[in-house]
Every structure is written in structure tokens, then in C-alpha cells.
Design an enzyme around this catalytic site. Structure first.
Site, mmCIF file in Angstrom:
data_model
loop_
_atom_site.group_PDB
_atom_site.id
_atom_site.type_symbol
_atom_site.label_atom_id
_atom_site.label_comp_id
_atom_site.label_asym_id
_atom_site.label_seq_id
_atom_site.Cartn_x
_atom_site.Cartn_y
_atom_site.Cartn_z
ATOM 1 N N ASP A 49 0.787 -1.424 0.259
ATOM 2 C CA ASP A 49 -0.024 -0.003 -0.026
ATOM 3 C C ASP A 49 0.973 1.379 -0.321
ATOM 4 O O ASP A 49 0.494 2.447 0.668
ATOM 5 C CB ASP A 49 -0.907 0.033 1.010
ATOM 6 C CG ASP A 49 -2.139 0.913 1.134
ATOM 7 O OD1 ASP A 49 -2.614 1.364 -0.037
ATOM 8 O OD2 ASP A 49 -2.170 1.543 2.277
ATOM 9 N N TYR A 176 11.138 -30.692 12.333
ATOM 10 C CA TYR A 176 10.394 -29.737 11.476
ATOM 11 C C TYR A 176 8.924 -30.337 11.643
ATOM 12 O O TYR A 176 7.795 -29.990 11.665
ATOM 13 C CB TYR A 176 10.894 -29.544 10.095
ATOM 14 C CG TYR A 176 9.835 -28.340 9.245
ATOM 15 C CD1 TYR A 176 9.685 -27.310 9.466
ATOM 16 C CD2 TYR A 176 9.108 -28.965 8.127
ATOM 17 C CE1 TYR A 176 9.093 -26.431 8.864
ATOM 18 C CE2 TYR A 176 8.255 -28.255 7.298
ATOM 19 C CZ TYR A 176 8.282 -26.981 7.804
ATOM 20 O OH TYR A 176 7.598 -26.168 6.898
ATOM 21 N N LYS A 180 5.199 -29.261 12.797
ATOM 22 C CA LYS A 180 4.053 -29.158 11.876
ATOM 23 C C LYS A 180 2.739 -30.188 12.368
ATOM 24 O O LYS A 180 1.850 -29.729 12.354
ATOM 25 C CB LYS A 180 4.465 -29.290 10.722
ATOM 26 C CG LYS A 180 5.286 -28.071 10.310
ATOM 27 C CD LYS A 180 4.692 -26.756 10.294
ATOM 28 C CE LYS A 180 5.221 -25.745 9.578
ATOM 29 N NZ LYS A 180 4.594 -24.274 9.951
#
Length: 275
Positions: A49, A176, A180
Site C-alpha cells: 500500500d 520440522y 508441524k
């Protein structure tokens, strides 16, 4: 979502999170980005923006785009004070109706490697960043959302990010995959508990996506992963992920579920075959 709606996007300064923020902004929602790097935060606001300027917030270097259409708050998802500051910023700009957790760290390390056993400290760091950090944001955001006036059938939606590694972790992904997998495992109990507050909880498990983290993957390793692609025969674009998140936010019947977005990929073991 109304123009006065805000959404917290952790890890929103790049990759999947930035794509989600762009979708939210286009829908009239004010995305509040939480990330650890101020320069990346400034760059993210500029891409969303226009130029970013400082907002006064008790000494914290909060940045916002012209007109307050997007906001960045520096911080770490594992630190309650940082998450609280981001939630405060979201509530200053409207009503917090959505949280999208994209913050996390990749990691690959063998349990028994050339230099010895897997670092226990590193294992804890990965689980803390990806699982504990996600839960920290969920618990603090849910407490805010529970005080909202209902909008239709709900007060808010929380979308977490897992990974295919939660189901098909390769060799070297123990830390990992554990982190997760924990995100996936807590999805249903969170949805059940927060249902009384009219808050939905959903997890998205992406496959191979072109994000900044992929730049560190050696070409040979990426070529090996390419063999697992099915259809479409390409890596996902972050906007593919963001499109699914946007649908989840808009569809009240999606709750307590982990949704794979992977083009039918099923990861191989990651073990090199011996001749």
C-alpha cells in the site's frame, strides 16, 4: 468482511503471509503484519500500500501505510508481549475477525549426522517457533475474539499453517515434522473448544511453494523434489495458498479441518538409494 475488519497475519512480511495480506487488503480488511525484521516489514507495507510511516505506540516501532490500510508490528510469535502489541494494533484499526499464522522456521538435520547426534537445543527451537509460537498467537487472539460481537454466525476465524512434512516428513525433517504435526494435532481440539465462543479454527498444509525460503534450497535438492510433482506440474505460487485461506475465512462450514494444498504431491522418503 467489512472495511472495519482487521486480521493479524504472522510471518506476513514475505512469502505465504504476504500473499495472504495482499488478499485481505484487496477485500477491504486491514492486515496487521507481525514479523521479526523491521526492514522487511517496511518493504512489505510498501509492496501492499505504498510508503510506510511510523505510528506512535508506546515506543514500539509500529509502521503503517498511508491511511492505515496495512500495519506492521515488529515481534516474535513466541513472545507474549510482542503478540499482545500486534493484537492491540489490530484493535486500534477495527475489529479483529481473523488470524492467519504463517510464521515459522524451516529446518533439516539428521538425527545422527556427520558431526554427531541432532542438536537437542535446535530441536527445541524449531518446535518452539513453529508449534509453541502458533499456540501462543491462538490463545491470545482467541481471548480477544471471544469479546467481539458476533458477525453472522461467528466472532472470528483462526487459520494455522502446517506442512506436508506433518504427514510425510522426509529423512532429516524430524524436528520440522514434529513441529508441524503438532499444529495439525491441535486443530480439532482447538476448534471444538473455541466453538462455544463462535470461533473457527482451520489448518492449511501447503506442499512445495515458491517462497524466499526456497532460495536456500540447493538446485539438486529442488530437482529431486520436482520428481514428486503430479498436477499441476509446478511449485505453488503464494497466491494459490492465499486463495484457499480467503475461502476458508469466508466459508463458515470449514472448521476443525486440516486442508492440504499440494497438487497431489506425496513426498518420498528423502533417502538416497544405494546402487
Amino acid at each position: 468482511m467489512s472495511p472495519t475488519t482487521t486480521a493479524l497475519v504472522t510471518g506476513g512480511t514475505s512469502g505465504l503471509g504476504l500473499a495472504v495480506a495482499a488478499r485481505l487488503l484487496a477485500s477491504g480488511t486491514v492486515p496487521v503484519l507481525l514479523g521479526r525484521d523491521e526492514e522487511r516489514g517496511r518493504a512489505a507495507l510498501e509492496s501492499l500500500d505504498g510508503r510506510a510511516g511510523p505510528e506512535s505506540s508506546g515506543g514500539r516501532a509500529v509502521l503503517e501505510s498511508p491511511g492505515g490500510r496495512a500495519v506492521f508490528v515488529p515481534g516474535d510469535v513466541t513472545r507474549p508481549d510482542d503478540v499482545t502489541a500486534a493484537l492491540d494494533a489490530a484493535e486500534r484499526h477495527g475489529t479483529l475477525r481473523a488470524v492467519v499464522n504463517c510464521a515459522g522456521v524451516p529446518h533439516a538435520e539428521r538425527v545422527v549426522g556427520r558431526s554427531g547426534p541432532h542438536s537437542l537445543d535446535r530441536f527445541a527451537e524449531v518446535v518452539t517457533a513453529n508449534l509453541v509460537g502458533t499456540f501462543n498467537v491462538v490463545r491470545l487472539a482467541a481471548a480477544r475474539m471471544a469479546a467481539n460481537e458476533p458477525a453472522g454466525e461467528e466472532r472470528g476465524v483462526i487459520v494455522n499453517t502446517a506442512s506436508l512434512a506433518a504427514f510425510e516428513g522426509q529423512a532429516g525433517q524430524a524436528a520440522y515434522a514434529a513441529s508441524k504435526g503438532g499444529v495439525v494435532a491441535m486443530t480439532l481440539p482447538l476448534a471444538r473448544e473455541l466453538a462455544g465462543s463462535l470461533i473457527r479454527v482451520v489448518t492449511v498444509a501447503p506442499g512445495f511453494f515458491t517462497t524466499p525460503a526456497v532460495a536456500a534450497v540447493p538446485a539438486a535438492a529442488r530437482a529431486e523434489l520436482d520428481r514428486d510433482l503430479v498436477h499441476p506440474h509446478r511449485w505453488g505460487d503464494p497466491d494459490d495458498f492465499a486463495a484457499l485461506v480467503a475461502h476458508v475465512l469466508d466459508n463458515p462450514m470449514i472448521n476443525g479441518e486440516t486442508i492440504r494444498v499440494d497438487g497431489a504431491v506425496r513426498m518420498s522418503s528423502g533417502l538416497r538409494r544405494r546402487a
